[in-house]
Write an enzyme that holds these catalytic residues in place. Sequence first.
Site, PDB file in Angstrom:
ATOM      1  N   LYS A 172    -100.602  48.286  11.912  1.00 12.71           N
ATOM      2  CA  LYS A 172     -99.668  49.592  12.262  1.00 12.71           C
ATOM      3  C   LYS A 172     -97.998  48.596  11.688  1.00 12.71           C
ATOM      4  O   LYS A 172     -96.998  48.023  12.854  1.00 12.71           O
ATOM      5  CB  LYS A 172     -99.194  49.753  13.373  1.00 12.71           C
ATOM      6  CG  LYS A 172     -98.492  51.351  13.611  1.00 12.71           C
ATOM      7  CD  LYS A 172     -97.517  51.242  14.831  1.00 12.71           C
ATOM      8  CE  LYS A 172     -96.535  50.782  14.541  1.00 12.71           C
ATOM      9  NZ  LYS A 172     -95.640  50.949  13.567  1.00 12.71           N
ATOM     10  N   GLU A 248     -94.739  37.171  19.277  1.00 14.88           N
ATOM     11  CA  GLU A 248     -93.739  36.968  18.265  1.00 14.88           C
ATOM     12  C   GLU A 248     -92.624  38.125  19.146  1.00 14.88           C
ATOM     13  O   GLU A 248     -92.363  39.105  17.980  1.00 14.88           O
ATOM     14  CB  GLU A 248     -93.579  36.221  17.607  1.00 14.88           C
ATOM     15  CG  GLU A 248     -95.148  35.800  16.682  1.00 14.88           C
ATOM     16  CD  GLU A 248     -95.131  34.503  16.819  1.00 14.88           C
ATOM     17  OE1 GLU A 248     -93.278  33.764  17.416  1.00 14.88           O
ATOM     18  OE2 GLU A 248     -95.443  33.946  17.143  1.00 14.88           O
ATOM     19  N   CYS A 283     -84.710  37.093  13.989  1.00 20.34           N
ATOM     20  CA  CYS A 283     -84.808  36.440  15.458  1.00 20.34           C
ATOM     21  C   CYS A 283     -84.842  35.610  15.691  1.00 20.34           C
ATOM     22  O   CYS A 283     -84.571  35.147  17.023  1.00 20.34           O
ATOM     23  CB  CYS A 283     -86.466  36.749  16.118  1.00 20.34           C
ATOM     24  SG  CYS A 283     -87.716  36.105  14.352  1.00 20.34           S
ATOM     25  N   GLU A 384     -80.090  39.858  22.512  1.00 21.46           N
ATOM     26  CA  GLU A 384     -79.820  39.364  20.573  1.00 21.46           C
ATOM     27  C   GLU A 384     -79.240  40.259  20.320  1.00 21.46           C
ATOM     28  O   GLU A 384     -79.224  41.834  20.605  1.00 21.46           O
ATOM     29  CB  GLU A 384     -81.425  40.246  20.639  1.00 21.46           C
ATOM     30  CG  GLU A 384     -81.870  39.496  19.546  1.00 21.46           C
ATOM     31  CD  GLU A 384     -83.188  39.280  19.160  1.00 21.46           C
ATOM     32  OE1 GLU A 384     -84.034  40.560  19.871  1.00 21.46           O
ATOM     33  OE2 GLU A 384     -83.756  39.593  18.371  1.00 21.46           O
TER      34      GLU A 384
HETATM   35  P1  NAD Z   1     -89.829  46.645  18.365  1.00 24.59           P
HETATM   36  O1  NAD Z   1     -89.986  46.461  19.499  1.00 24.59           O
HETATM   37  O2  NAD Z   1     -88.839  48.082  18.529  1.00 24.59           O
HETATM   38  O3  NAD Z   1     -90.663  46.988  17.311  1.00 24.59           O
HETATM   39  C1  NAD Z   1     -90.944  46.681  16.403  1.00 24.59           C
HETATM   40  C2  NAD Z   1     -92.821  47.152  16.634  1.00 24.59           C
HETATM   41  O4  NAD Z   1     -93.534  48.003  17.583  1.00 24.59           O
HETATM   42  C3  NAD Z   1     -92.600  48.234  15.334  1.00 24.59           C
HETATM   43  O5  NAD Z   1     -93.998  48.525  14.394  1.00 24.59           O
HETATM   44  C4  NAD Z   1     -92.289  49.623  16.614  1.00 24.59           C
HETATM   45  O6  NAD Z   1     -92.970  51.459  15.901  1.00 24.59           O
HETATM   46  C5  NAD Z   1     -93.399  48.840  17.532  1.00 24.59           C
HETATM   47  N1  NAD Z   1     -93.276  49.776  19.053  1.00 24.59           N
HETATM   48  C6  NAD Z   1     -91.360  50.256  18.924  1.00 24.59           C
HETATM   49  N2  NAD Z   1     -92.000  50.289  20.506  1.00 24.59           N
HETATM   50  C7  NAD Z   1     -93.589  50.957  21.321  1.00 24.59           C
HETATM   51  C8  NAD Z   1     -94.439  51.073  21.987  1.00 24.59           C
HETATM   52  N3  NAD Z   1     -93.326  51.249  23.178  1.00 24.59           N
HETATM   53  N4  NAD Z   1     -95.264  50.623  21.859  1.00 24.59           N
HETATM   54  C9  NAD Z   1     -96.262  50.145  20.706  1.00 24.59           C
HETATM   55  N5  NAD Z   1     -95.602  49.537  19.434  1.00 24.59           N
HETATM   56  C10 NAD Z   1     -94.177  50.009  19.931  1.00 24.59           C
HETATM   57  O7  NAD Z   1     -88.677  45.591  17.682  1.00 24.59           O
HETATM   58  P2  NAD Z   1     -87.664  46.166  16.446  1.00 24.59           P
HETATM   59  O8  NAD Z   1     -86.302  46.643  16.283  1.00 24.59           O
HETATM   60  O9  NAD Z   1     -88.610  47.090  15.388  1.00 24.59           O
HETATM   61  O10 NAD Z   1     -87.173  44.521  15.671  1.00 24.59           O
HETATM   62  C11 NAD Z   1     -86.309  43.680  16.299  1.00 24.59           C
HETATM   63  C12 NAD Z   1     -86.813  42.962  17.344  1.00 24.59           C
HETATM   64  O11 NAD Z   1     -88.200  42.048  16.582  1.00 24.59           O
HETATM   65  C13 NAD Z   1     -86.572  41.958  17.568  1.00 24.59           C
HETATM   66  O12 NAD Z   1     -86.199  41.436  19.156  1.00 24.59           O
HETATM   67  C14 NAD Z   1     -86.635  40.068  16.843  1.00 24.59           C
HETATM   68  O13 NAD Z   1     -86.451  39.793  17.503  1.00 24.59           O
HETATM   69  C15 NAD Z   1     -88.006  40.409  16.955  1.00 24.59           C
HETATM   70  N6  NAD Z   1     -88.732  39.912  15.863  1.00 24.59           N
HETATM   71  C16 NAD Z   1     -89.796  38.160  16.356  1.00 24.59           C
HETATM   72  C17 NAD Z   1     -89.548  37.450  15.359  1.00 24.59           C
HETATM   73  C18 NAD Z   1     -90.687  36.381  15.712  1.00 24.59           C
HETATM   74  O14 NAD Z   1     -90.922  36.036  14.919  1.00 24.59           O
HETATM   75  N7  NAD Z   1     -90.597  35.848  17.299  1.00 24.59           N
HETATM   76  C19 NAD Z   1     -89.771  37.376  14.140  1.00 24.59           C
HETATM   77  C20 NAD Z   1     -88.652  39.153  13.407  1.00 24.59           C
HETATM   78  C21 NAD Z   1     -88.536  40.249  14.618  1.00 24.59           C
END
Ligand code: NAD
Length: 481
Positions: A172, A248, A283, A384
């Site tokens: 997804k 991650e 990130c 963040e």
């Molecule tokens: P997010 O957690 O809101 O969303 C990430 C994914 O999770 C998306 O596909 C989203 O649709 C899904 N999602 C959101 N809410 C959900 C729920 N309740 N149940 C299931 N899935 C859900 O994060 P974001 O804002 O899209 O991404 C940014 C975040 O990702 C930041 O915190 C960033 O640091 C992190 N990130 C980490 C890495 C790493 O390598 N550690 C890499 C890239 C991004």
Amino acid sequence: MKDRMYINGEWVPAQGNKTYELRNPGTGEIICHVADGGTPEVKKAIAAARDAFPGWAKTPAKERGAILKRAEANMLAKADEIARLVTEENGKPFHEAKQEVLFSSGYLGWFAEEARRAYGETIPSPFAHKRLSTILQPVGVIGAITPWNFPANMITRKIAPALAAGCTVVLKPADTTPLTAFAIAQALHDAGVPKGVFNIVTAKDPRPISAEFLSDPVVRMIGFTGSVAVGKMLMEQSAKQMKKLSLELGGNAPAIVFEDADLEKAVERVAAIKFLRVGGESCICANRIYIHEKIYKSFVPKFIEKVKSFKVGPGFKPGVQIGPLITQIARERVDKLVQETKAQGGKILLGGHSLTEGDCAKGYFYAPTVIEGSKDDWPICQNEIFGPVANLLPFSTEEEVISRANHSVYGLAAYIFSRDLARTIRVSEALEYGFIGINDGDGYTHEIPIGGLKDSGIGREGGQEGLREYMEVKSVLVNIS
Ligand code: NAD
């Protein structure tokens, strides 16, 4: 095709042809309508992945690798086309999007090769009549969830090792960046990935999808990249079926510039790792920049001059280095953090506001911002930032800066700038972060694992470890008496 999902080797619409609007964050315009899936679609995708698993797991690693290698070649052949999708839906500058596509395809190649080296062990036995060994086997069906900031790389870094290991996948992607995911699915399809081995379900609301990942025992592992809050929810809920997890999550990287650093290179590289990776929506970007007090006064003007030189605008405009934020909500969140910092007594040295004129009139742009005078406990230092905002913080001793840098719930990436070899070793060992860049601001490569400590997650992606995440160790004991 953009209003279809990829399930069981076919492009299918959501039930009732339901779609949602996808917008370009650089222009605010509608790009297209994307299939809006939910429970029925994810159930179909999981069933397809379940049925495909036995055959794919038994396929020799060399053959699985050959398919992944072809998928890599397919992505490379269409790199410009895929990069255009990345820029359209994510907003990042085209040259950066192209770099991402080239790099992300490399994970398919790296794990295609690594799969052939998924060695078990023969273990010296404590008994004359027993022989001990281990074999590595694929975990099973994987539910993968990825974010929008690296729409290509966050997918291949996860699905390449999973597929190479012999797992099957239901992905997804983020609702804001599905088109890149579709292009990757097409590259895999054209490479000959058998039906059901890789599936994509797109959805505006991710919750019905993750609910199914969590409740269906067929899904043995969840591979998630995204925010800490969602990661923790998945971890909690996964306990019910003891699912394997790879998380991650977020980061809040410190960059430490010691008094003996090469100042010009430190300025250049810190500015790059902060501002030139999705404009700070990364990130691993450096949010807290600790500068030794002896060089603070010379560092600051050079840093500001460098940041001022960055060109902000829509991703397709030549010369642009920083694109828009992903959504209006994301821009409002960054601005709130900056305005709160100002109210607390922080000094805005550059930027500190949205950009709303000229090329930036229609998208979600924010001025590259430099702040000094923040305190370690303020939200700007603890949260963040996920935007083009840098905090400059003076320090006086090595011991002090290690303690301040570690004062965070996050533990993903950290950077050290110094010419003193012994110090770089000492400090890199003392920092509680999973990835340390020494005199480097370029990020990571396929060959090295990346992952976090503390709230930044569990597990590693990339390197040899990335493959192992998607494999179980089975111990085999033979009694030869
Ligand atoms: P997010 O957690 O809101 O969303 C990430 C994914 O999770 C998306 O596909 C989203 O649709 C899904 N999602 C959101 N809410 C959900 C729920 N309740 N149940 C299931 N899935 C859900 O994060 P974001 O804002 O899209 O991404 C940014 C975040 O990702 C930041 O915190 C960033 O640091 C992190 N990130 C980490 C890495 C790493 O390598 N550690 C890499 C890239 C991004």
